[in-house]
Design an enzyme around this catalytic site. Structure first.
Site, PDB file in Angstrom:
ATOM      1  CD  GLU A 181      -3.066  -0.845   2.272  1.00 59.79           C
ATOM      2  OE1 GLU A 181      -2.783  -0.219   3.299  1.00 59.79           O
ATOM      3  OE2 GLU A 181      -4.200  -1.308   2.042  1.00 59.79           O
ATOM      4  CD  GLU A 250      -4.566  -5.895   2.966  1.00 60.89           C
ATOM      5  OE1 GLU A 250      -5.255  -5.144   3.681  1.00 60.89           O
ATOM      6  OE2 GLU A 250      -3.324  -5.829   2.917  1.00 60.89           O
TER       7      GLU A 250
HETATM    8  C1  GAL Z   1      -4.431  -2.519   5.175  1.00 60.53           C
HETATM    9  C2  GAL Z   1      -3.047  -3.144   5.319  1.00 60.53           C
HETATM   10  C3  GAL Z   1      -3.116  -4.429   6.119  1.00 60.53           C
HETATM   11  C4  GAL Z   1      -3.919  -4.219   7.365  1.00 60.53           C
HETATM   12  C5  GAL Z   1      -5.287  -3.696   7.004  1.00 60.53           C
HETATM   13  C6  GAL Z   1      -6.168  -3.425   8.189  1.00 60.53           C
HETATM   14  O1  GAL Z   1      -4.337  -1.184   4.853  1.00 60.53           O
HETATM   15  O2  GAL Z   1      -2.498  -3.401   4.058  1.00 60.53           O
HETATM   16  O3  GAL Z   1      -1.826  -4.856   6.413  1.00 60.53           O
HETATM   17  O4  GAL Z   1      -3.254  -3.317   8.165  1.00 60.53           O
HETATM   18  O5  GAL Z   1      -5.169  -2.483   6.347  1.00 60.53           O
HETATM   19  O6  GAL Z   1      -6.351  -4.555   8.929  1.00 60.53           O
END
Ligand code: GAL
Length: 823
Positions: A181, A250
């Site tokens: 990110e 994600e």
């Molecule tokens: C995203 C990040 C993850 C985790 C998630 C929130 O932005 O890439 O590693 O932190 O948010 O759980």
């Protein structure tokens, strides 16, 4: 050799050669292509250090049963390289063993090396020694940083290569990720940031892993990096080149929890909606973050203020149990999506706008068509007509028709069972009511509070620099000489300290003055309290206790930890305020606690006192022995009554505990309405209760024979009288499903003992409070379900009038079956 034997040997050789065949992983604008086949991939994140190696086979098996094709994990640099060029890949850090477990289960793996990972992990996965290297600047074009990042990334790639674990070598790893990110924060790093992204891409490419690299949330990811999306919804995402597939690394299945924060929940309906929308609109790879969240053992939680539990409301709960109905509702979705792999990844796409926020997508190949109908309105159900047939599409839902005619799945209709998990007391204990405790104070030698540290500096140091992340605890001590004619002297003097937002305990001349801390997302505060000082020498002792380091945001690595300063004495006189800044006094620093150095958590030291233990006394160690609960159900320890501290079972750290931190207000009494966009403030629970009361004790930490030891370091003061061990198991299972479905009821490995409720018709209520409606089937539903299920570990029931007999509900009513089974 007999000819048939030669044939057998040749066959064996050929199967061996076949299983060692490497897979070619490529992609086009539609999908990841493995060995020439376009794939519709469903993946889930499991972070190996958040469980134990003993748990991995079961977690991965349940992931496969849940319909996943792949397991995604980050790699945790700070844990693997705790000191520069000293590595640890043992126990739950055995990355290779984890990948092999994934492989053994026949799943693919996605390796997110980072090595910045965010992940609510301490310092985002950066080792703190890296921060302390001269000249380093993190996540930017800085030689010191890039050299270390390259060194670690190369090490990981080489380890994976050496074990032939990349798909290009016959292994499970089909994709790897560099950075994490960075696009979200890049603008803060200016031109150097841009140069860093280029460097990341080139460095990754130079490692020749033979499978594609991804970069998430990096809309300008340089070729051939694939940019991917993270978020609660990614249906609107478009990759930055038409030649790469639409991928979602994600999909947040819930959210993380912070000390003092509420329990986040994301419903199965909304999660399924997000997934179905993504595949409807051209997505072909989607990963659940997290599929199993697990536990932040030791000091791995970041934030600061992330709890020890990292349950995440994921499809597998913290302990590895199925989180139902989420797990089952998604499994059904995966099965349907996989049945459409060919049309979705290769078919021609056309869309239909039905109006009223309902849209249809049709995928067709020479062999057939598959359809999605989505209603994105958050309130109104709508009926549409498609090719002469009426379809009712509930608000905020997607219907899936693998043949464009029959609705096989709708995201808002959950027929998977709801499992009610219960905690049971430890039946292995002879006297389960109370554990017996021995205790000792942190130190009998109060000298520490009188200023004797290991290093000195004429300034307030950042805790990361002074303690190098060796402990949560750092003492800051200084002395101040006051004469009566000092301008500050008077009746009204205070000590004022600017802190980093983390926990601070203040002592003056060895006596406790007060404590302060903030909560998640608050990075500073000012402590100010009246003090009484002596004429002459006074000692000021500040004990800072960090609760993980920051892990997110532009330049998060520079977020100060511990006492920030200034530290000031303030004299309030009638018309004047006099300030004495102690910040550049000589400060003496001491890292850690005496008990930690002595390893009280594992050693069999004789200095424990057996007499009546003190309660509500700061800095007290407690020890107790207990018998492992019988059976194989997951074990938790209930730490109710304690303040804050650290806990160990048989020398294994089970993490920080803080049951006295009560979760904030803001829970709604209304039932959770999943319709409309989700965010982590929606559908929250646990307001006003201890943020985290139960702490996971993995079975592999326990001795089944003989005694086990629980050691607590109580920092705030508390009472261990109510501490006890419990097991977690499914207590009951409920189903509520519409007719023409086959439902499954399961007590997850134990027999169904009774049916408390069953009705086919229009039953009312939810799990635990079902009641019959105005119409019911003619046959006795309870005895039908009893016959099919009682005594079985699981049973399947056809929800139809054929099974339950005709009803008086009439044709306008969609009949449902509601069942509550006792496990
Ligand atoms: C995203 C990040 C993850 C985790 C998630 C929130 O932005 O890439 O590693 O932190 O948010 O759980």
């Amino acid at each position: 050799m007999h000819p048939s034997k030669i044939l057998l040997a040749a066959l064996l050789l050929s199967t061996l050669a076949l299983s060692a065949t490497s897979s070619k992983v490529t992609y086009d604008g539609r999908a990841i292509i493995i060995d020439g086949k376009h794939k519709l991939l469903v993946s889930g994140s499991i972070h190996y250090p958040r469980s134990t190696a003993e748990m991995w086979p079961d977690l991965i098996k349940k992931s496969k049963e849940g319909g996943l094709d792949a397991i995604e994990t980050y790699v945790f640099w700070d844990s693997h390289e705790p000191a520069r060029r000293e590595y640890d890949f043992s126990g739950n850090l055995d990355l290779i063993r984890f990948l092999k477990t994934v492989q053994d289960e026949g799943l693919y793996a996605v390796l997110r090396i980072g090595p910045y990972v965010c992940a609510e992990w301490n310092y985002g996965g950066f080792p703190v020694w890296l921060h302390n290297m001269p000249g380093v600047q993190m996540r930017t074009a800085n030689d010191v940083f890039m050299n270390e990042m390259k060194n670690f990334t190369t090490l990981i790639v080489n380890m994976v290569k050496q074990e032939n674990l990349f798909a290009s070598q016959g292994g499970p790893v089909i994709l790897a990720q560099i950075e994490n990110e960075y696009g979200n924060v890049m603008s803060s790093y200016g031109d150097e940031g841009r140069a860093y992204v280029e460097w990341c891409a080139n460095m990754a490419q130079s490692l020749h892993i033979g499978v594609p690299w991804i970069m998430c949330q990096q809309s300008d990811a340089p070729e051939p990096m694939i940019n991917t999306c993270n978020g609660w919804y990614c249906d609107q995402f478009t990759p930055n080149r038409p030649t790469i597939p639409k991928m979602w690394t994600e999909n947040w299945t819930g959210w993380f929890k912070s000390w003092g924060g509420k329990d986040p929940h994301r419903t199965a309906e909304d999660l399924a909606f997000a997934v179905a929308r993504f595949y409807q609109l051209g997505g072909t790879f989607q990963n659940y973050y997290m599929y199993h969240g697990g536990t932040n053992f030791g000091r791995t939680a970041g934030g600061p203020y992330i709890t020890t539990s990292y349950d995440y409301d994921a499809p597998l709960d913290e302990y590895g149990n199925l989180n139902q109905p989420k797990w089952g509702h998604l499994k059904e979705l995966h099965d349907v999506l996989h049945s459409m792999e060919d049309t979705v990844t290769r078919g021609n796409i056309s869309s239909v706008d039905f109006g009223n926020s309902v849209s249809g997508t049709i995928y067709s190949t020479e062999k057939g068509s598959s359809c999605f109908f989505a209603n994105t309105d958050s309130k109104n159900d709508t009926t549409i007509n498609f090719q002469g047939i009426d379809y009712k599409v509930p608000a905020w839902s997607v219907s899936i028709l693998p043949d464009c005619e029959n609705v096989v799945y709708n995201t808002a209709k959950v027929s998977a069972q709801t499992s009610v998990m219960v905690k049971k007391t430890n039946v292995a204990e002879d006297e389960p009511a109370a554990l017996s405790w021995s205790w000792r104070p942190e130190t009998n030698d109060k000298s520490i509070l009188f200023g004797r540290g290991d290093v000195t500096a004429n300034q307030i140091l950042d805790q990361k620099e002074a303690a190098n992340d060796l402990s949560d605890y750092l003492f800051y001590m200084t002395s101040v000489n006051l004469k009566e004619d000092d301008p500050i002297w008077g009746n009204n003097m205070t000590l004022r300290i600017a802190g980093s937002g983390q926990v601070l305990h203040v002592f003056v001349n060895g006596e406790f003055l007060g404590s302060q801390w903030a909560k998640y997302g608050v990075f500073d505060y000012v402590f100010e309290q009246q003090i009484k000082l002596n004429k002459g020498k006074n000692i000021i002792t500040l004990l800072s206790a960090t609760v993980g380091f920051a892990n997110y945001g532009a330049n998060f690595d520079l977020t100060q930890a511990g006492v920030r300063g200034p530290v000031e004495l303030v004299g309030y006189h009638d018309d004047e305020i006099v300030i004495k800044d102690l910040s550049s006094h000589k400060w003496s620093y001491k890292v850690g606690l005496e008990g930690l150095y002595q390893e009280l958590f594992s050693s069999d030291s004789s200095k424990w006192q057996q007499d009546n233990y003190p309660t509500n006394q700061m800095f007290t160690w407690y020890k107790s022995s207990f018998k492992a609960p019988l059976g194989t159900d997951p074990v938790v320890v209930d730490l109710i009554g304690l303040g804050k501290g650290l806990a160990w079972v048989n020398g294994n750290s089970i993490g920080r505990y803080w049951p006295s931190f009560i979760a904030e207000d803001g829970c709604s009494l209304d039932p959770c309405d999943y319709r409309g966009s989700y965010d982590n403030n929606k559908c929250v629970t646990n307001c006003g209760k201890p943020t985290q009361r139960w702490y996971h004790v993995p079975r592999s930490f326990l001795n089944n024979e003989g005694d086990n030891t629980l050691v607590l370091f109580e920092e705030f003061g508390g009472d261990p009288a109510s501490v006890n061990f419990q097991t977690i198991a499914i207590g009951s299972a409920c189903v509520s499903a519409e007719e023409n479905k086959k439902i499954e009821l399961s007590c997850q490995g134990r027999p169904i003992s009774a049916i408390k409720f069953a009705s086919f018709g229009n039953p009312l209520g939810t799990c635990g409070s079902f009641s019959s409606g105005t119409c019911e089937a003619s046959n006795d539903a309870i005895s039908i379900v009893e016959k099919a299920c009682v005594g079985q570990e699981s049973c399947t029931i056809d929800v139809s009038e054929d099974t339950f007999g005709s009803t008086t509900c009439g044709d306008d009513v969609i009949k449902t079956l509601a069942v509550e089974a006792i496990c």
